[in-house]
Design an enzyme around this catalytic site. Structure first.
Site, PDB file in Angstrom:
ATOM      1  N   GLN A 138     -33.470 -30.239 -17.111  1.00 49.80           N
ATOM      2  CA  GLN A 138     -33.847 -29.709 -15.784  1.00 49.80           C
ATOM      3  C   GLN A 138     -35.121 -28.861 -15.855  1.00 49.80           C
ATOM      4  O   GLN A 138     -35.738 -28.589 -14.836  1.00 49.80           O
ATOM      5  CB  GLN A 138     -32.694 -28.895 -15.183  1.00 49.80           C
ATOM      6  CG  GLN A 138     -31.519 -29.756 -14.714  1.00 49.80           C
ATOM      7  CD  GLN A 138     -30.396 -28.923 -14.155  1.00 49.80           C
ATOM      8  OE1 GLN A 138     -29.596 -28.364 -14.913  1.00 49.80           O
ATOM      9  NE2 GLN A 138     -30.328 -28.822 -12.852  1.00 49.80           N
ATOM     10  N   HIS A 153     -20.718 -31.441 -15.229  1.00 49.62           N
ATOM     11  CA  HIS A 153     -21.914 -31.614 -14.388  1.00 49.62           C
ATOM     12  C   HIS A 153     -23.174 -31.570 -15.271  1.00 49.62           C
ATOM     13  O   HIS A 153     -24.060 -32.415 -15.149  1.00 49.62           O
ATOM     14  CB  HIS A 153     -21.943 -30.496 -13.340  1.00 49.62           C
ATOM     15  CG  HIS A 153     -23.172 -30.458 -12.475  1.00 49.62           C
ATOM     16  ND1 HIS A 153     -23.157 -30.756 -11.131  1.00 49.62           N
ATOM     17  CD2 HIS A 153     -24.471 -30.145 -12.766  1.00 49.62           C
ATOM     18  CE1 HIS A 153     -24.376 -30.639 -10.639  1.00 49.62           C
ATOM     19  NE2 HIS A 153     -25.194 -30.257 -11.606  1.00 49.62           N
ATOM     20  N   GLU A 154     -23.213 -30.590 -16.181  1.00 47.47           N
ATOM     21  CA  GLU A 154     -24.395 -30.453 -17.056  1.00 47.47           C
ATOM     22  C   GLU A 154     -24.477 -31.598 -18.057  1.00 47.47           C
ATOM     23  O   GLU A 154     -25.568 -32.063 -18.379  1.00 47.47           O
ATOM     24  CB  GLU A 154     -24.363 -29.107 -17.795  1.00 47.47           C
ATOM     25  CG  GLU A 154     -24.330 -27.871 -16.906  1.00 47.47           C
ATOM     26  CD  GLU A 154     -25.420 -27.816 -15.859  1.00 47.47           C
ATOM     27  OE1 GLU A 154     -26.466 -28.461 -16.042  1.00 47.47           O
ATOM     28  OE2 GLU A 154     -25.213 -27.155 -14.823  1.00 47.47           O
ATOM     29  N   CYS A 187     -26.605 -28.463  -7.008  1.00 44.07           N
ATOM     30  CA  CYS A 187     -27.401 -28.630  -8.227  1.00 44.07           C
ATOM     31  C   CYS A 187     -28.766 -27.995  -8.038  1.00 44.07           C
ATOM     32  O   CYS A 187     -29.380 -28.121  -6.975  1.00 44.07           O
ATOM     33  CB  CYS A 187     -27.549 -30.124  -8.521  1.00 44.07           C
ATOM     34  SG  CYS A 187     -28.501 -30.458 -10.004  1.00 44.07           S
ATOM     35  N   HIS A 199     -26.268 -34.465 -16.701  1.00 47.76           N
ATOM     36  CA  HIS A 199     -27.737 -34.342 -16.759  1.00 47.76           C
ATOM     37  C   HIS A 199     -28.266 -34.902 -18.078  1.00 47.76           C
ATOM     38  O   HIS A 199     -29.336 -35.504 -18.113  1.00 47.76           O
ATOM     39  CB  HIS A 199     -28.156 -32.863 -16.648  1.00 47.76           C
ATOM     40  CG  HIS A 199     -28.205 -32.358 -15.235  1.00 47.76           C
ATOM     41  ND1 HIS A 199     -29.052 -32.874 -14.281  1.00 47.76           N
ATOM     42  CD2 HIS A 199     -27.524 -31.361 -14.615  1.00 47.76           C
ATOM     43  CE1 HIS A 199     -28.882 -32.226 -13.137  1.00 47.76           C
ATOM     44  NE2 HIS A 199     -27.959 -31.302 -13.304  1.00 47.76           N
ATOM     45  N   GLY A 246     -25.354 -22.870 -14.206  1.00 50.27           N
ATOM     46  CA  GLY A 246     -25.502 -23.765 -15.349  1.00 50.27           C
ATOM     47  C   GLY A 246     -26.853 -24.456 -15.296  1.00 50.27           C
ATOM     48  O   GLY A 246     -27.426 -24.618 -14.216  1.00 50.27           O
TER      49      GLY A 246
END
Lengths: 190, 115
Positions: free
Chosen positions: A53, A157-158, A115, A161, A48
Site C-alpha cells: 500500500q 484483509h492485509e 481500506c 493485499h 492496518g
C-alpha cells in the site's frame, strides 16, 4: 521516520503479488520501512497497512487495532474537516513479516470493511471468523498465533493485499462496479 | 386543454431557463461571501437533515396553496402559475433529497476503522 504516500485504486501496483522478505533483508532498511508504515498508518488514520500500500512489494504487514483507553482524556481531531473529539486509544503495534494463514475456520464472520487504498468506501465482507498465523518478527524469529475477531479480519484483509487482492474484489460484480463508479465521482468532486 | 398546456410551456420556458441560472450564480455568490469556517461546524446529523426537510415541507405546502389559489382564480396568470410550479418542484426535490440524507446519516453511525 516518514509518512509515505498510500496508493489508491486504480493504481496497478495494488495488484502486485508481494515477494517474501529474504533472510539477508532483515536489517535496518526493514526496520525503517516498518517504522514508516506505522507512521503512515497512524496518520491516515487506519488500523492496518500492507507494504504494497506504500508501494513496496514485500510480504510485510503492520497492524494496531488501537483499542479505546478509558483512563486517558479524549483527543481533539479534525481529520474529516470538522473539529471533534475521539476517545483516547492505546498503542498496540504488531508487525507480521512473511505471514502465512493456517487453519482458517469454516465459520464465517461479517465485518464492514474499509481500506486506506479505497477511500470513503465501506462494504460487508465475509471471512473466516478465526485463524492461526505463522509469521516472522523484525529479528527473523518465527511465531505462531491464534487470531479471532477484528484482529483475524484485519490480518486476512492485509494478507489479501499481499496477493494483489482488494476487499472490493470480494464483492459481486455489480456491487464492485457501483463502488468504482462512486470512487470516480468522489475523485472528480475532490 | 392542450392549448392551455402549450400556453403554460410557452410562458414557463424563459423561467425554466432563468431559474437554474439564478440558482447557480446565487449559490456561487453566497458560497464565496460565506465567512464561516466549515471546520468549526459540527458534523451533520440525521436530526439536522430532518429539520431542514421540515422547513422545505413548509415551503412546499405554501407553494401548493398558492398554486391552487392561482389555478382557481378567474384571471389566472400563467407566469405566476409557472413560477410557483417550478418552486413546488424544487421544494419537492429538496424534501426528497433531505429525507434520503437523513436516512443515510441515521444508518451510517460511526465510521469503521480502515485497514
Amino acid at each position: 521516520m516518514a509518512i509515505r504516500e498510500i496508493l489508491e485504486v486504480p493504481d496497478p501496483r495494488l495488484k502486485t503479488i508481494s515477494t517474501p522478505v529474504e533472510p539477508h533483508e532483515f536489517g535496518d532498511d526493514l526496520r525503517t520501512l516498518v517504522e514508516d508504515m506505522f507512521e503512515t498508518m497512524y496518520d491516515a488514520p487506519g488500523i492496518g497497512l500492507a507494504a504494497i500500500q506504500v508501494g513496496v512489494p514485500k510480504r510485510v504487514l503492520v497492524i494496531d487495532l488501537q483499542p479505546d483507553d478509558p483512563d486517558a482524556p479524549p483527543v481533539e481531531c479534525s481529520h474529516d474537516g470538522h473539529k471533534h473529539t475521539h476517545p483516547a486509544t492505546k498503542k498496540e503495534p504488531r508487525v507480521f513479516i512473511n505471514p502465512v494463514i493456517l487453519d482458517p475456520a469454516d465459520e464465517l464472520s461479517t465485518y464492514q470493511e474499509g481500506c486506506l487504498s479505497v477511500p470513503e468506501i465501506y462494504a460487508d465482507v465475509d471471512r473466516p471468523a478465526t485463524c492461526r498465523v505463522r509469521y516472522q518478527d523484525l529479528d527473523g524469529n518465527t511465531h505462531e498465533e491464534a487470531l479471532e475477531g477484528l484482529m483475524a479480519t484485519c490480518l486476512q484483509h492485509e494478507m489479501d493485499h499481499l496477493e494483489g487482492i482488494l476487499f472490493i474484489d470480494h464483492l459481486s460484480r455489480l456491487k464492485r462496479a457501483m463502488v468504482l463508479k462512486k470512487l470516480e465521482k468522489i475523485r472528480r468532486a475532490a | 386543454m392542450i392549448a392551455e398546456i402549450a400556453d403554460w410551456v410557452g410562458t414557463a420556458l424563459p423561467i425554466l431557463l432563468l431559474f437554474p441560472l439564478v440558482w447557480l450564480v446565487g449559490g456561487f455568490l453566497l458560497e464565496s461571501i460565506d465567512p464561516r469556517d466549515p471546520r468549526d461546524e459540527p458534523p451533520r446529523t440525521a436530526a439536522n437533515a430532518l429539520g431542514d426537510a421540515a422547513a422545505w415541507l413548509f415551503v412546499m405546502g405554501l407553494c401548493s396553496y398558492m398554486v391552487v389559489g392561482e389555478w382557481q382564480a378567474q384571471d389566472r396568470s400563467w407566469f405566476w402559475l409557472g413560477l410557483l410550479s417550478l418552486a413546488l418542484i424544487e421544494a419537492l426535490f429538496k424534501l426528497v433529497s433531505l429525507l434520503r440524507e437523513a436516512r443515510r446519516l441515521a444508518a451510517q453511525g460511526a465510521p469503521e476503522p480502515r485497514m
